[in-house]
Design a protein around this motif. Sequence first.
Motif, PDB file in Angstrom:
ATOM      1  N   PRO A 197      50.846  45.712  42.192  1.00 37.18           N
ATOM      2  CA  PRO A 197      49.894  46.114  43.113  1.00 37.18           C
ATOM      3  C   PRO A 197      50.521  46.848  44.122  1.00 37.18           C
ATOM      4  CG  PRO A 197      50.122  43.587  43.010  1.00 37.18           C
ATOM      5  CD  PRO A 197      51.435  44.307  42.301  1.00 37.18           C
ATOM      6  N   ALA A 198      49.745  48.056  44.384  1.00 40.75           N
ATOM      7  CA  ALA A 198      50.198  49.054  45.232  1.00 40.75           C
ATOM      8  C   ALA A 198      50.860  48.499  46.751  1.00 40.75           C
ATOM      9  CB  ALA A 198      49.103  50.379  45.341  1.00 40.75           C
ATOM     10  N   ALA A 199      49.823  47.847  47.353  1.00 36.05           N
ATOM     11  CA  ALA A 199      50.012  47.351  48.608  1.00 36.05           C
ATOM     12  C   ALA A 199      51.233  46.480  48.540  1.00 36.05           C
ATOM     13  CB  ALA A 199      48.879  46.488  49.019  1.00 36.05           C
ATOM     14  N   LEU A 200      51.465  45.454  47.643  1.00 38.99           N
ATOM     15  CA  LEU A 200      52.752  44.703  47.805  1.00 38.99           C
ATOM     16  C   LEU A 200      54.162  45.673  47.359  1.00 38.99           C
ATOM     17  CD1 LEU A 200      53.274  41.556  45.847  1.00 38.99           C
ATOM     18  CD2 LEU A 200      55.033  43.150  46.065  1.00 38.99           C
ATOM     19  N   PHE A 233      38.580  26.132  43.485  1.00 41.98           N
ATOM     20  CA  PHE A 233      39.443  26.089  44.649  1.00 41.98           C
ATOM     21  C   PHE A 233      39.632  27.686  45.172  1.00 41.98           C
ATOM     22  CE2 PHE A 233      40.438  22.225  42.458  1.00 41.98           C
ATOM     23  CZ  PHE A 233      40.170  21.165  43.363  1.00 41.98           C
ATOM     24  N   ASP A 234      40.056  27.640  46.408  1.00 44.03           N
ATOM     25  CA  ASP A 234      39.998  28.821  46.943  1.00 44.03           C
ATOM     26  C   ASP A 234      41.673  29.125  46.777  1.00 44.03           C
ATOM     27  OD1 ASP A 234      40.469  31.300  48.236  1.00 44.03           O
ATOM     28  OD2 ASP A 234      39.741  30.496  50.249  1.00 44.03           O
ATOM     29  N   LEU A 235      41.946  30.188  45.764  1.00 44.02           N
ATOM     30  CA  LEU A 235      43.389  30.261  45.675  1.00 44.02           C
ATOM     31  C   LEU A 235      43.726  31.782  46.215  1.00 44.02           C
ATOM     32  CD1 LEU A 235      43.685  28.978  41.926  1.00 44.02           C
ATOM     33  CD2 LEU A 235      44.017  27.666  44.195  1.00 44.02           C
ATOM     34  N   SER A 236      42.927  32.343  46.918  1.00 43.97           N
ATOM     35  CA  SER A 236      42.940  33.803  47.381  1.00 43.97           C
ATOM     36  C   SER A 236      44.244  34.193  48.231  1.00 43.97           C
ATOM     37  CB  SER A 236      41.668  34.309  48.059  1.00 43.97           C
ATOM     38  OG  SER A 236      41.575  33.536  49.349  1.00 43.97           O
ATOM     39  N   SER A 237      44.793  32.997  48.719  1.00 47.16           N
ATOM     40  CA  SER A 237      46.223  33.182  49.551  1.00 47.16           C
ATOM     41  C   SER A 237      47.364  33.493  48.704  1.00 47.16           C
ATOM     42  CB  SER A 237      46.469  31.997  50.151  1.00 47.16           C
ATOM     43  OG  SER A 237      46.630  30.862  49.339  1.00 47.16           O
ATOM     44  N   LEU A 238      47.160  33.367  47.336  1.00 45.39           N
ATOM     45  CA  LEU A 238      48.332  33.630  46.482  1.00 45.39           C
ATOM     46  C   LEU A 238      48.459  35.111  46.241  1.00 45.39           C
ATOM     47  CD1 LEU A 238      47.557  30.758  43.968  1.00 45.39           C
ATOM     48  CD2 LEU A 238      49.713  30.927  45.223  1.00 45.39           C
ATOM     49  N   GLY A 282      46.249  33.623  39.776  1.00 46.29           N
ATOM     50  CA  GLY A 282      46.409  34.833  40.544  1.00 46.29           C
ATOM     51  C   GLY A 282      45.459  35.832  40.538  1.00 46.29           C
ATOM     52  N   ALA A 283      44.012  35.568  40.358  1.00 48.83           N
ATOM     53  CA  ALA A 283      42.786  36.477  40.497  1.00 48.83           C
ATOM     54  C   ALA A 283      42.923  37.598  39.936  1.00 48.83           C
ATOM     55  CB  ALA A 283      42.703  36.602  42.110  1.00 48.83           C
ATOM     56  N   ASP A 284      43.470  37.578  38.738  1.00 48.06           N
ATOM     57  CA  ASP A 284      43.818  38.811  37.981  1.00 48.06           C
ATOM     58  C   ASP A 284      44.627  39.851  38.569  1.00 48.06           C
ATOM     59  OD1 ASP A 284      43.691  39.620  35.347  1.00 48.06           O
ATOM     60  OD2 ASP A 284      41.399  39.880  35.264  1.00 48.06           O
ATOM     61  N   ALA A 285      45.442  39.635  39.735  1.00 43.81           N
ATOM     62  CA  ALA A 285      46.060  40.484  40.521  1.00 43.81           C
ATOM     63  C   ALA A 285      47.226  40.313  40.763  1.00 43.81           C
ATOM     64  CB  ALA A 285      44.904  40.820  41.654  1.00 43.81           C
ATOM     65  N   THR A 286      47.854  39.179  41.036  1.00 41.81           N
ATOM     66  CA  THR A 286      49.179  38.952  41.409  1.00 41.81           C
ATOM     67  C   THR A 286      50.045  39.178  40.434  1.00 41.81           C
ATOM     68  OG1 THR A 286      49.057  36.623  40.753  1.00 41.81           O
ATOM     69  CG2 THR A 286      48.482  36.887  42.966  1.00 41.81           C
ATOM     70  N   PRO A 288      58.610  41.800  41.993  1.00 40.16           N
ATOM     71  CA  PRO A 288      57.307  42.184  41.985  1.00 40.16           C
ATOM     72  C   PRO A 288      56.716  43.453  42.423  1.00 40.16           C
ATOM     73  CG  PRO A 288      58.148  40.642  43.732  1.00 40.16           C
ATOM     74  CD  PRO A 288      59.319  40.949  42.935  1.00 40.16           C
ATOM     75  N   GLY A 289      57.535  44.178  43.491  1.00 41.03           N
ATOM     76  CA  GLY A 289      57.172  45.469  43.970  1.00 41.03           C
ATOM     77  C   GLY A 289      57.610  46.543  43.223  1.00 41.03           C
ATOM     78  N   VAL A 290      58.487  46.226  42.144  1.00 39.60           N
ATOM     79  CA  VAL A 290      59.166  47.396  41.459  1.00 39.60           C
ATOM     80  C   VAL A 290      58.565  47.528  39.919  1.00 39.60           C
ATOM     81  CG1 VAL A 290      61.410  48.360  40.834  1.00 39.60           C
ATOM     82  CG2 VAL A 290      60.932  47.166  42.982  1.00 39.60           C
ATOM     83  N   THR A 291      58.821  46.480  39.321  1.00 44.85           N
ATOM     84  CA  THR A 291      58.734  46.187  37.603  1.00 44.85           C
ATOM     85  C   THR A 291      57.295  46.238  37.038  1.00 44.85           C
ATOM     86  OG1 THR A 291      60.684  44.698  38.241  1.00 44.85           O
ATOM     87  CG2 THR A 291      59.836  45.168  35.782  1.00 44.85           C
ATOM     88  N   GLU A 292      57.071  47.306  36.420  1.00 45.22           N
ATOM     89  CA  GLU A 292      56.015  47.172  35.499  1.00 45.22           C
ATOM     90  C   GLU A 292      55.935  45.978  34.569  1.00 45.22           C
ATOM     91  OE1 GLU A 292      54.648  49.945  32.066  1.00 45.22           O
ATOM     92  OE2 GLU A 292      53.144  49.906  33.770  1.00 45.22           O
ATOM     93  N   ALA A 293      55.247  44.779  34.470  1.00 41.91           N
ATOM     94  CA  ALA A 293      55.613  43.621  34.283  1.00 41.91           C
ATOM     95  C   ALA A 293      55.014  43.446  32.768  1.00 41.91           C
ATOM     96  CB  ALA A 293      55.012  42.544  34.714  1.00 41.91           C
ATOM     97  N   LYS A 294      55.728  42.957  31.920  1.00 39.86           N
ATOM     98  CA  LYS A 294      55.457  42.609  30.124  1.00 39.86           C
ATOM     99  C   LYS A 294      55.156  41.234  30.328  1.00 39.86           C
ATOM    100  CE  LYS A 294      58.141  46.416  28.698  1.00 39.86           C
ATOM    101  NZ  LYS A 294      59.331  46.915  27.760  1.00 39.86           N
ATOM    102  N   PRO A 295      54.175  40.670  29.870  1.00 39.64           N
ATOM    103  CA  PRO A 295      53.667  38.982  29.623  1.00 39.64           C
ATOM    104  C   PRO A 295      54.789  38.510  28.582  1.00 39.64           C
ATOM    105  CG  PRO A 295      51.766  40.188  29.328  1.00 39.64           C
ATOM    106  CD  PRO A 295      52.888  41.421  29.435  1.00 39.64           C
TER     107      PRO A 295
END
Length: 654
Positions: free
Chosen positions: A19-22, A379-384, A407-411, A431-438
């Motif tokens: 994510p750009a912000a992270l 549940f509210d998991l939006s803090s993650l 992860g709300a399709d975002a983390t 988390p702020g660098v790598t383009e992730a591969k599942p």
Amino acid sequence: MSNESLASLLKEERRFAPPAALAAEANVTAEAYEQARADRLGFWATQARRLSWETEPTQVLDWSDPPFAKWFADGRLNVAYNCVDRHVENGHGDRVALHFEGEPGDTRSLTYADLQREVSKAAHALTELGVQAGDRVAIYLPMIPEAVVSMLACARIGAPHSVVFGGFSADALATRIHDADARVVITADGGYRRGKPSPLKPAVDEALTRPGTENVRSVLVVRRTGQEDLAWTEGRDVWWHDLVDRQPEQHTPQAFDAEHPLFILYTSGTTGKPKGILHTTGGYLTQTSYTHHAVFDLKPESDVFWCTADVGWVTGHSYIVYGPLSNGATEVLYEGTPDTPHQGRWWEIVQKYGVTILYTAPTAIRAAMKWGDDIPAKFDLSSLRVLGSVGEPINPEAWVWYRKHIGADATPVVDTWWQTETGSIMISPLPGVTEAKPGSAQVPLPGIAATVVDDEGNEVPDGAGGYLVLTEPWPSMLRTIWGDDQRYRDTYWSRFAGRYFAGDGAKKDEDGDIWLLGRVDDVMLVSGHNISTTEVESALVSHPKVAEAAVVGAKDPQTTQAICAFVILRGGQEQGADEAGLVEELRAHVAKQLGPIAKPKRILPVSELPKTRSGKIMRRLLRDVAENRALGDVTTLTDASVMDLIQAKLPAAP
Ligand code: 6R9
């Protein structure tokens, strides 16, 4: 293993950018890789300055007697001071260190100032029991704050701890007490598991009747469940509240050499006597602290970190105790199981404490998938904001489910590869660098050197499979196997000269990213092809009706081994109805995903799989079942009755 390298069958094309912000605010950026490449030892020397040293080290690595490493050898520090006192001195005494959530719902929050008092009192108490620097202390506790306090109290006085899972039997405990020659055992009357008290002290009493445990002079007992009629040995047993509570709240930590032992932790291994993995202080704390900061992007002022592991597993040592606390984190400590009293318990805890970073194991993610998407959705998991995985290869489907439903399709999801022996995370996306591969742990962290080699030890080209090796020493590496230097050399350093053999199969994809393929002992040999259990399991889990799969190679007269799969179906899938039809559908699905060579000969739907306490599937027991043999050692199994269920399910020998 045959000469044919592990076949690489799985194709996974999904990609997830950070994510750009992270990324914009990330603790660690791509530059770290450059810095570490340019000067690896200088990089680690810089990371060592994250810690407070009584004597700053001038040396970094001493590798003059490989494979016995010394890191920061002329430095001196106190680990507990680094994890507790310095945060209080820096003005963070009021910050919560631990939010404890007991299984029955009781809670306790300890600030760093509270932790400092508790650890100081416990350190005095151990000293009163005669524990001196260098003496070993066994810890056999449930997941309660006293477990963390005990570990830190040992570290504070330089007494290496040996934590034994609360779920292990008296025998397993006795073996570990004997091998480490422990002098004191810290335990509790019991803990809560699955809604009821589960006794612990009786196993200690029994263990201490076994030969080799005679040097234990005291048993320190925490009252947790208030169980009545507890057997008590006068002169040996002492209540925590009697001894610890009356101690002074101030304790002056003494510095120890960077190579002073911090702990011994036993790895079950699949065969043979458990190995006592020895870790020391300076290098271990440097790397646990750095990796926790880098991989989870921890911001101590605002994050709430939760690692769901048990402290009896290395993950609990490094990412409940030493990594997070050295970084001044606020974290959650939960005593119980994820489905007590209901299957949403974990998500309720995330919501309650506003957990921002969650670190768990694939087994838990697959269980949540099996229970259904609607449960976390309540549940509210939006803090993650960051999710982590450890312990086994994570099947791509479970990875995508985790990101989507938790992860709300975002983390970002960080799949972290490491071992008891490595002490800290070694291979993981940032988390702020790598383009992730599942499904892929992808890249060695800055300062870490890993690759994949073939049988002869030659590095394989991109796109090929083989064995994972670590090619340079790292700060938190094990120093030896307790009392057995030769076994240390033989197990890890003799298979490929000068390199550490991890025992895992792996492949490099076309980009050179690393995919873990399971333990080499589990690799199957089918008609001359080495096939990874992980890939066949991932193919099965990618079918919408399958929540979990365990695959083994069973002896077969035609094909050397035949692939035999045990599957757990997803919530709501009625079993029994058309089992034969479903089995055919799954076999065809695997053939389509991976090719006909990987098509399982047999598939058995079951309701549970045998697992260790850290959630790893014990394939060797399934191999025993598939080959109609008596079961091997089951002492490290969570629940031995699972094997009866599976055997009952099995049709008579073919
Ligand atoms: C931390 C821990 C180590 C073994 C290791 C490997 C497996 C752990 C993994 C993984 C694939 C990952 N493993 N993390 N495999 N991807 N992200 O688990 O230590 O209990 O000593 O187990 O676990 O097989 O060799 P430990």
